[in-house]
Scaffold this active site. Structure first.
Site, PDB file in Angstrom:
ATOM      1  N   PRO A  90       0.957 -10.409  -6.489  1.00 36.70           N
ATOM      2  CG  PRO A  90       0.589  -9.579  -4.346  1.00 36.70           C
ATOM      3  CD  PRO A  90       0.395  -9.250  -5.786  1.00 36.70           C
ATOM      4  CD  GLU A 117      -5.049  -0.467  -0.080  1.00 37.08           C
ATOM      5  OE1 GLU A 117      -5.107  -1.604   0.405  1.00 37.08           O
ATOM      6  OE2 GLU A 117      -4.296   0.430   0.339  1.00 37.08           O
ATOM      7  NE  ARG A 155      22.388 -13.687 -14.260  1.00 35.03           N
ATOM      8  CZ  ARG A 155      22.501 -15.006 -14.423  1.00 35.03           C
ATOM      9  NH1 ARG A 155      21.467 -15.710 -14.832  1.00 35.03           N
ATOM     10  NH2 ARG A 155      23.640 -15.615 -14.202  1.00 35.03           N
ATOM     11  CG  ASP A 170      24.885 -18.194 -12.797  1.00 35.66           C
ATOM     12  OD1 ASP A 170      25.899 -18.130 -12.102  1.00 35.66           O
ATOM     13  OD2 ASP A 170      24.525 -17.322 -13.595  1.00 35.66           O
TER      14      ASP A 170
HETATM   15  C1  4GS Z   1       4.075  -8.366  -5.634  1.00 33.41           C
HETATM   16  C2  4GS Z   1       4.764  -9.563  -5.402  1.00 33.41           C
HETATM   17  C3  4GS Z   1       3.472  -7.472  -4.616  1.00 33.41           C
HETATM   18  C4  4GS Z   1       0.727  -6.028  -3.721  1.00 33.41           C
HETATM   19  C5  4GS Z   1       1.810  -4.213  -5.003  1.00 33.41           C
HETATM   20  C6  4GS Z   1      -0.022  -4.987  -2.904  1.00 33.41           C
HETATM   21  C7  4GS Z   1       1.010  -3.218  -4.150  1.00 33.41           C
HETATM   22  C8  4GS Z   1       2.031  -5.469  -4.214  1.00 33.41           C
HETATM   23  N1  4GS Z   1       4.048  -8.182  -6.945  1.00 33.41           N
HETATM   24  N2  4GS Z   1       5.124 -10.048  -6.580  1.00 33.41           N
HETATM   25  N3  4GS Z   1      -0.240  -3.793  -3.703  1.00 33.41           N
HETATM   26  N4  4GS Z   1       5.024 -10.164  -4.234  1.00 33.41           N
HETATM   27  N5  4GS Z   1       2.707  -6.449  -5.095  1.00 33.41           N
HETATM   28  O1  4GS Z   1       3.654  -7.667  -3.437  1.00 33.41           O
HETATM   29  O2  4GS Z   1       4.680  -9.199  -7.522  1.00 33.41           O
END
Ligand code: 4GS
Length: 248
Positions: A90, A117, A155, A170
């Site tokens: 994330p 985690e 793609r 697209d």
């Molecule tokens: C993401 C996301 C994600 C984060 C994986 C908490 C498990 C999780 N990965 N983009 N631990 N959004 N990963 O939420 O890539």
């Protein structure tokens, strides 16, 4: 292109990456997808892939060794030099079409999926080239993000889409959203298609479509227009759209 995915749940990928366009791309050998399980790169009796965090705290942290060993296994007898190792996370760069195009230029992508985690920080610091996120929300694992990267990159590869010109039309190809599409019947339950698209006047249709693209973008994703260089024609069409909206 080769896409190698490192995941504790290899079975998750067969469905999404094994149908339709991606299935055909693999059968035609334009794309090769391989999923490896970091658990196969552990050598203790219980095949341990995670452990408690140093310093304490809740949850488990994925150990570094299985990831390093899995990448080593994938790369060691390979002649490929043009590869990118990507961690799905994330905190990474938020995926957009420009990044997808950039990734499509590599000969090989290795996508690392975390679960639980987190992942030992040494993986990010010393094993991966970059981290990518699919959006600002939290998932249970990096598997769905890896599928999104694999699908969007695949793609873009030459010969993967059925008709050679379907990618350029697209959304996001020209930085705008798509224009609306219609098909038969011309009238359905009292709902008609716009007169212009059945007019047969292709110059008018193209202008109308481009104007609708601009209108959709202005209404739904104005942020996309902020950094876009507008042509004289675009500026004119936008002025028309704004005049129509304000009733002028
Ligand atoms: C993401 C996301 C994600 C984060 C994986 C908490 C498990 C999780 N990965 N983009 N631990 N959004 N990963 O939420 O890539």
């Amino acid at each position: 292109m080769r896409i190698d995915i490192i995941s504790l749940f290899p079975e998750m990928f067969a469905g999404p990456l094994g149908h339709s366009i991606l299935k055909r791309a693999q059968e035609a050998e334009r794309l090769h997808i391989n999923v490896v399980n970091p658990r196969d790169f552990t050598f203790d009796k219980h095949h341990t892939v995670d452990d408690t965090p140093f310093g304490g705290g809740a949850g488990m942290v994925m150990k570094p060794e299985p990831f390093f060993r899995a990448v080593d296994h994938i790369t060691k007898d390979s002649t490929i030099t043009n590869r990118r190792i990507v961690l799905m996370c994330p905190g990474g760069y938020r995926l957009d079409q420009a990044k997808v195009k950039e990734l499509a230029n590599y000969e090989q992508l290795i996508l690392l999926c975390g679960h639980y985690e987190g992942i030992d920080e040494r993986v990010r610091l010393h094993l991966v080239d970059e981290t990518i996120s699919v959006g600002d929300y939290v998932l249970t694992g990096g598997e769905l993000p890896a599928m999104i990267v694999a699908d969007s990159v695949a793609r873009m590869l030459p010969g993967v889409l059925g008709s050679s010109d379907s990618a350029p039309q697209d959304s996001f190809y020209n930085g705008l959203l798509e224009y609306p599409q219609y098909t038969r019947p011309r009238e359905f339950n009292g709902m008609e298609v716009p007169e212009i698209i059945v007019s047969g006047d292709h110059a008018k249709i193209n202008r109308w479509r481009h104007k609708q693209s601009l209108k959709n973008t202005l209404e739904r994703r104005p942020d996309l227009l902020e950094n876009k260089e507008l042509s004289v024609e675009d500026a004119k069409l936008l002025a028309e759209i704004i005049a129509e909206q304000t009733g002028g």
